[in-house]
Design an enzyme around this catalytic site. Sequence first.
Site, PDB file in Angstrom:
ATOM      1  N   ILE A 228       0.645  -1.149  -0.093  1.00 54.22           N
ATOM      2  CA  ILE A 228       0.186  -0.222   0.145  1.00 54.22           C
ATOM      3  C   ILE A 228       0.783   1.357  -0.046  1.00 54.22           C
ATOM      4  O   ILE A 228       0.142   2.269   0.398  1.00 54.22           O
ATOM      5  CB  ILE A 228      -0.906   0.014   1.316  1.00 54.22           C
ATOM      6  CG1 ILE A 228      -0.306  -0.173   2.706  1.00 54.22           C
ATOM      7  CG2 ILE A 228      -2.062  -0.861   1.018  1.00 54.22           C
ATOM      8  CD1 ILE A 228       0.550   0.883   3.158  1.00 54.22           C
ATOM      9  N   ARG A 230       4.372   2.243  -2.086  1.00 52.32           N
ATOM     10  CA  ARG A 230       4.983   2.757  -3.349  1.00 52.32           C
ATOM     11  C   ARG A 230       5.207   1.518  -4.397  1.00 52.32           C
ATOM     12  O   ARG A 230       5.774   0.708  -3.756  1.00 52.32           O
ATOM     13  CB  ARG A 230       6.062   3.657  -3.226  1.00 52.32           C
ATOM     14  CG  ARG A 230       5.738   5.167  -2.730  1.00 52.32           C
ATOM     15  CD  ARG A 230       5.260   5.815  -3.989  1.00 52.32           C
ATOM     16  NE  ARG A 230       4.927   7.211  -3.173  1.00 52.32           N
ATOM     17  CZ  ARG A 230       3.444   7.557  -2.948  1.00 52.32           C
ATOM     18  NH1 ARG A 230       2.726   6.642  -2.563  1.00 52.32           N
ATOM     19  NH2 ARG A 230       3.458   8.914  -2.441  1.00 52.32           N
ATOM     20  N   GLU A 259       2.180   3.867 -12.359  1.00 48.61           N
ATOM     21  CA  GLU A 259       0.686   4.272 -12.307  1.00 48.61           C
ATOM     22  C   GLU A 259       0.347   5.182 -13.317  1.00 48.61           C
ATOM     23  O   GLU A 259       1.113   6.182 -13.591  1.00 48.61           O
ATOM     24  CB  GLU A 259       0.208   4.506 -10.977  1.00 48.61           C
ATOM     25  CG  GLU A 259       0.650   3.530  -9.957  1.00 48.61           C
ATOM     26  CD  GLU A 259       0.559   4.136  -8.548  1.00 48.61           C
ATOM     27  OE1 GLU A 259      -0.110   5.241  -8.274  1.00 48.61           O
ATOM     28  OE2 GLU A 259       0.758   3.233  -7.447  1.00 48.61           O
ATOM     29  N   HIS A 277      -4.805   2.425  -6.589  1.00 49.03           N
ATOM     30  CA  HIS A 277      -4.253   3.318  -5.722  1.00 49.03           C
ATOM     31  C   HIS A 277      -5.197   4.316  -5.059  1.00 49.03           C
ATOM     32  O   HIS A 277      -5.397   5.311  -5.353  1.00 49.03           O
ATOM     33  CB  HIS A 277      -3.157   4.313  -6.320  1.00 49.03           C
ATOM     34  CG  HIS A 277      -2.420   5.008  -5.406  1.00 49.03           C
ATOM     35  ND1 HIS A 277      -0.967   5.372  -5.851  1.00 49.03           N
ATOM     36  CD2 HIS A 277      -2.225   5.537  -4.327  1.00 49.03           C
ATOM     37  CE1 HIS A 277      -0.347   5.782  -4.729  1.00 49.03           C
ATOM     38  NE2 HIS A 277      -1.276   6.160  -3.711  1.00 49.03           N
TER      39      HIS A 277
HETATM   40  C1  8YV Z   1      -2.398   9.860  -3.002  1.00 52.29           C
HETATM   41  C2  8YV Z   1      -0.404   8.938  -1.835  1.00 52.29           C
HETATM   42  O1  8YV Z   1      -2.928   9.135  -3.986  1.00 52.29           O
HETATM   43  O2  8YV Z   1      -0.239  10.187   0.213  1.00 52.29           O
HETATM   44  C3  8YV Z   1       0.246   9.687  -0.561  1.00 52.29           C
HETATM   45  O3  8YV Z   1       1.574   9.496  -0.724  1.00 52.29           O
HETATM   46  O4  8YV Z   1       0.367   8.141  -2.604  1.00 52.29           O
HETATM   47  C4  8YV Z   1      -1.848   9.041  -2.055  1.00 52.29           C
HETATM   48  O5  8YV Z   1      -2.588   9.515  -0.620  1.00 52.29           O
HETATM   49  C5  8YV Z   1      -1.613  11.026  -3.510  1.00 52.29           C
HETATM   50  O6  8YV Z   1      -0.740  11.536  -2.721  1.00 52.29           O
HETATM   51  C6  8YV Z   1      -2.631  12.167  -4.158  1.00 52.29           C
HETATM   52  O7  8YV Z   1      -1.749  13.278  -4.803  1.00 52.29           O
END
Ligand code: 8YV
Length: 314
Positions: A228, A230, A259, A277
């Site tokens: 969950i 990267r 992605e 995601h």
């Molecule tokens: C979001 C994420 O999809 O917070 C993060 O690092 O990967 C996710 O919560 C993303 O940041 C939205 O910009």
Amino acid sequence: MQPDIIITASLPPFLYEPLKLSYRCHDYVKGDDKPGLLKAHGAHIRGLVQGGGTVTPTALLDALPALEIISVFGVGYDGVPVAYCKSRGLQVTNTPDVLTDDVADVALGLILMTGRGFVRLNRFVHAGDWPKRGAELTTKLGGQKVGILGLGRIGKAIAARCVAMGMKIAYTGRKAQHVPYEFVPDLKSLAAAVDFLVVACPGGEATRNIVNAEVLAALGKKGTLINIARGSIVDESALTAALAAGVIKGAGLDVFADEPNIPSTLLAMENAVLLPHVGSATRETRQAMGDLCKANLDSWFSEKKVLTLIAELS
Ligand code: 8YV
């Protein structure tokens, strides 16, 4: 006069609209003439807003000599060149805490979907197979062991949920912490010892492809990989090969290396549950992330203070 800011990710209206009321926003995503935008406005842009997954090249930052702050709409800031920002004295902020529970929920969901076969069973019912034969038996989750790679805020929230289901917890990370869970100093030994290996550490160069073929072999046929965090942390081709050859039992993935593109070989894996995601993708949490992303800018431009400076800069 309103400060000029540059927007380098596609933002939801509930963040973009309020930003437009307080700042002169320059849209670097939609703008067709990017060099023209930088030439016309680069010299007076003071803030940058990007997403968690956005990669910000130092060349872009070089074109913004008046930049003071990067506000990340997300908790992950692996796309920000932190050492460069430090050398220029730039503030870098993110949106921690507000998304912790939602992301942990997704990890738990993936454990349930893979471990109890819920996705397969859902397909089975929709296909009209139930009247023809009984549902498969799956494995009891209570008593199984979950190994968490990266016991930060999100890792701890995942552990709490798994404990509530009667699962056992082990973890690895830079150092042992004062927590009631077993610390395993290296990733390969952790993988060998658990039924679910859950990736919850930050992305970036330090963790690129650390979940590799060797770690997956250690996880073995008994084990399921959950990610969950990267996509960059897992060697995606090694994972696809391990799923195809039955080296590991399965995978539950919310994040991917490129992605929204997922290699067709991985898409075809029946033993992988794949999500687009959605860790933080609830209305409530995205709103809270948007509010915090803007509050960091507002606080910087009004009081020269930020609310959530990233650890490396604090
Ligand atoms: C979001 C994420 O999809 O917070 C993060 O690092 O990967 C996710 O919560 C993303 O940041 C939205 O910009």
